[in-house]
Design an enzyme around this catalytic site. Sequence first.
Site, PDB file in Angstrom:
ATOM      1  CE1 TYR A  54      -4.159  -1.500  -0.379  1.00 40.07           C
ATOM      2  CE2 TYR A  54      -3.161  -3.166   1.018  1.00 40.07           C
ATOM      3  CZ  TYR A  54      -4.159  -2.768   0.154  1.00 40.07           C
ATOM      4  OH  TYR A  54      -5.151  -3.652  -0.197  1.00 40.07           O
ATOM      5  NE  ARG A  57      -0.469  -0.193  -6.184  1.00 36.25           N
ATOM      6  CZ  ARG A  57       0.614  -0.956  -6.250  1.00 36.25           C
ATOM      7  NH1 ARG A  57       0.794  -1.940  -5.412  1.00 36.25           N
ATOM      8  NH2 ARG A  57       1.534  -0.730  -7.171  1.00 36.25           N
ATOM      9  CD  GLN A  87     -16.313  -0.727  -7.741  1.00 32.89           C
ATOM     10  OE1 GLN A  87     -16.096  -1.909  -7.609  1.00 32.89           O
ATOM     11  NE2 GLN A  87     -16.682  -0.216  -8.898  1.00 32.89           N
ATOM     12  CG  ASN A  88     -11.246   4.107  -8.333  1.00 31.99           C
ATOM     13  OD1 ASN A  88     -11.445   2.901  -8.498  1.00 31.99           O
ATOM     14  ND2 ASN A  88     -11.345   4.994  -9.305  1.00 31.99           N
ATOM     15  CB  VAL A  89      -8.154   3.177  -2.152  1.00 36.19           C
ATOM     16  CG1 VAL A  89      -9.093   2.046  -1.728  1.00 36.19           C
ATOM     17  CG2 VAL A  89      -6.993   2.623  -2.983  1.00 36.19           C
ATOM     18  CG  HIS A 105     -13.782  -0.910  -2.184  1.00 33.53           C
ATOM     19  ND1 HIS A 105     -13.627  -1.368  -3.468  1.00 33.53           N
ATOM     20  CD2 HIS A 105     -14.938  -1.462  -1.735  1.00 33.53           C
ATOM     21  CE1 HIS A 105     -14.659  -2.155  -3.780  1.00 33.53           C
ATOM     22  NE2 HIS A 105     -15.467  -2.214  -2.750  1.00 33.53           N
ATOM     23  N   GLY A 171     -15.739   2.725 -15.821  1.00 32.90           N
ATOM     24  CA  GLY A 171     -14.463   2.054 -15.566  1.00 32.90           C
ATOM     25  C   GLY A 171     -14.450   1.032 -14.452  1.00 32.90           C
ATOM     26  CB  THR A 172     -16.297  -0.646 -12.209  1.00 36.09           C
ATOM     27  OG1 THR A 172     -16.370  -1.860 -11.436  1.00 36.09           O
ATOM     28  CG2 THR A 172     -17.694  -0.151 -12.534  1.00 36.09           C
TER      29      THR A 172
HETATM   30  N1  APR Z   1     -11.370   4.234 -19.230  1.00 39.65           N
HETATM   31  C1  APR Z   1     -12.447   3.593 -18.708  1.00 39.65           C
HETATM   32  N2  APR Z   1     -12.422   2.311 -18.289  1.00 39.65           N
HETATM   33  C2  APR Z   1     -11.266   1.645 -18.399  1.00 39.65           C
HETATM   34  C3  APR Z   1     -10.086   2.228 -18.902  1.00 39.65           C
HETATM   35  C4  APR Z   1     -10.173   3.592 -19.344  1.00 39.65           C
HETATM   36  N3  APR Z   1      -9.115   4.241 -19.853  1.00 39.65           N
HETATM   37  N4  APR Z   1      -9.105   1.305 -18.876  1.00 39.65           N
HETATM   38  C5  APR Z   1      -9.647   0.189 -18.355  1.00 39.65           C
HETATM   39  N5  APR Z   1     -10.937   0.379 -18.062  1.00 39.65           N
HETATM   40  C6  APR Z   1     -11.933  -0.538 -17.490  1.00 39.65           C
HETATM   41  C7  APR Z   1     -11.713  -2.008 -17.813  1.00 39.65           C
HETATM   42  O1  APR Z   1     -12.250  -2.329 -19.111  1.00 39.65           O
HETATM   43  C8  APR Z   1     -12.471  -2.677 -16.674  1.00 39.65           C
HETATM   44  O2  APR Z   1     -13.831  -2.870 -16.992  1.00 39.65           O
HETATM   45  O3  APR Z   1     -11.858  -0.448 -16.091  1.00 39.65           O
HETATM   46  C9  APR Z   1     -12.338  -1.664 -15.521  1.00 39.65           C
HETATM   47  C10 APR Z   1     -11.385  -2.058 -14.434  1.00 39.65           C
HETATM   48  O4  APR Z   1     -11.868  -3.185 -13.775  1.00 39.65           O
HETATM   49  P1  APR Z   1     -11.111  -3.755 -12.484  1.00 39.65           P
HETATM   50  O5  APR Z   1      -9.654  -3.792 -12.733  1.00 39.65           O
HETATM   51  O6  APR Z   1     -11.781  -5.013 -12.095  1.00 39.65           O
HETATM   52  O7  APR Z   1     -11.369  -2.588 -11.382  1.00 39.65           O
HETATM   53  P2  APR Z   1     -12.635  -2.347 -10.463  1.00 39.65           P
HETATM   54  O8  APR Z   1     -13.882  -2.804 -11.148  1.00 39.65           O
HETATM   55  O9  APR Z   1     -12.561  -0.945  -9.996  1.00 39.65           O
HETATM   56  O10 APR Z   1     -12.326  -3.312  -9.259  1.00 39.65           O
HETATM   57  C11 APR Z   1     -13.192  -3.362  -8.156  1.00 39.65           C
HETATM   58  O11 APR Z   1     -11.664  -4.795  -7.019  1.00 39.65           O
HETATM   59  O12 APR Z   1      -9.620  -5.541  -6.189  1.00 39.65           O
HETATM   60  C12 APR Z   1     -10.656  -4.711  -6.042  1.00 39.65           C
HETATM   61  O13 APR Z   1     -10.885  -3.286  -4.273  1.00 39.65           O
HETATM   62  C13 APR Z   1     -10.471  -3.316  -5.622  1.00 39.65           C
HETATM   63  O14 APR Z   1     -12.018  -1.484  -5.807  1.00 39.65           O
HETATM   64  C14 APR Z   1     -11.422  -2.569  -6.503  1.00 39.65           C
HETATM   65  C15 APR Z   1     -12.438  -3.616  -6.891  1.00 39.65           C
END
Ligand code: APR
Length: 229
Positions: A54, A57, A87-89, A105, A171-172
């Site tokens: 962390y 990070r 969900q972002n830290v 989170h 972006g999730t």
């Molecule tokens: N713009 C928008 N979306 C994007 C970009 C971009 N430039 N680049 C990647 N992505 C998308 C990917 O296509 C994917 O759908 O962002 C998403 C990232 O997904 P994850 O890596 O799974 O992240 P997230 O969904 O935020 O994860 C949730 O998992 O490990 C944990 O606690 C952590 O909060 C996090 C949680």
Amino acid sequence: MKNNIVVLTGAGISAESGLQTFRDADGLWEGYNVYDVATPEAWQANPEMVQEFYNMRRKSVLEASPNPAHYALAKLEEKYKVTIITQNVDNLHERAGSGNVVHLHGIITKAQSSKNPNLLYDIDGWELKMGETCALGSQLRPHVVWFGEAVPMIEPAAKICAGADIFIIVGTSLNVYPAAGLSDFVSKDAEKILIDPKVPDLYLPNLRAIAEKASVGVPNLVKELLERI
Ligand code: APR
């Protein structure tokens, strides 16, 4: 007037600020085992390694800057009531000027007592060291929700989602619950827009999916929404 906007963001919104996502091909969980660094068991077994993970990070977050997607969401507040549920830290939404951000989170710039999770402290700089303790004398840990821990902000977040006129997802991958289930609380009549270059599987009534990067898709959407009123 339908002016209540709720935005659910994930790691993808900060990708173009240089912060790694978790599950993309070059994502964080490709290089690390979640169970070694992001669980209470990991903290028990090897707190130094968790702290180091962390700290790295946090260093990246402090070195990063908000991108056009974060700034565009802040601008939406000129005409709408906006709540961002992230969900972002990282703290890039706040640094872009968003005034109402719920961190599901946790947030990496704060430290948390390992005895009482409500005891929080701002961290000065990037490094949280072993030996740094809370007022109760217990070791400080990062203020992040680990896998296997409760998500205390999920109930308030669900209520916020229920009040949305417009619900935006950016972006999730929608892989992690309970965050991924928040869209179930949004009314069926609400307008829903999802922005992600790799649109995740999601069925929602009134959903418009935009396969774009956040830095392009979000400013375009914000422009459209601001021109409406
Ligand atoms: N713009 C928008 N979306 C994007 C970009 C971009 N430039 N680049 C990647 N992505 C998308 C990917 O296509 C994917 O759908 O962002 C998403 C990232 O997904 P994850 O890596 O799974 O992240 P997230 O969904 O935020 O994860 C949730 O998992 O490990 C944990 O606690 C952590 O909060 C996090 C949680």
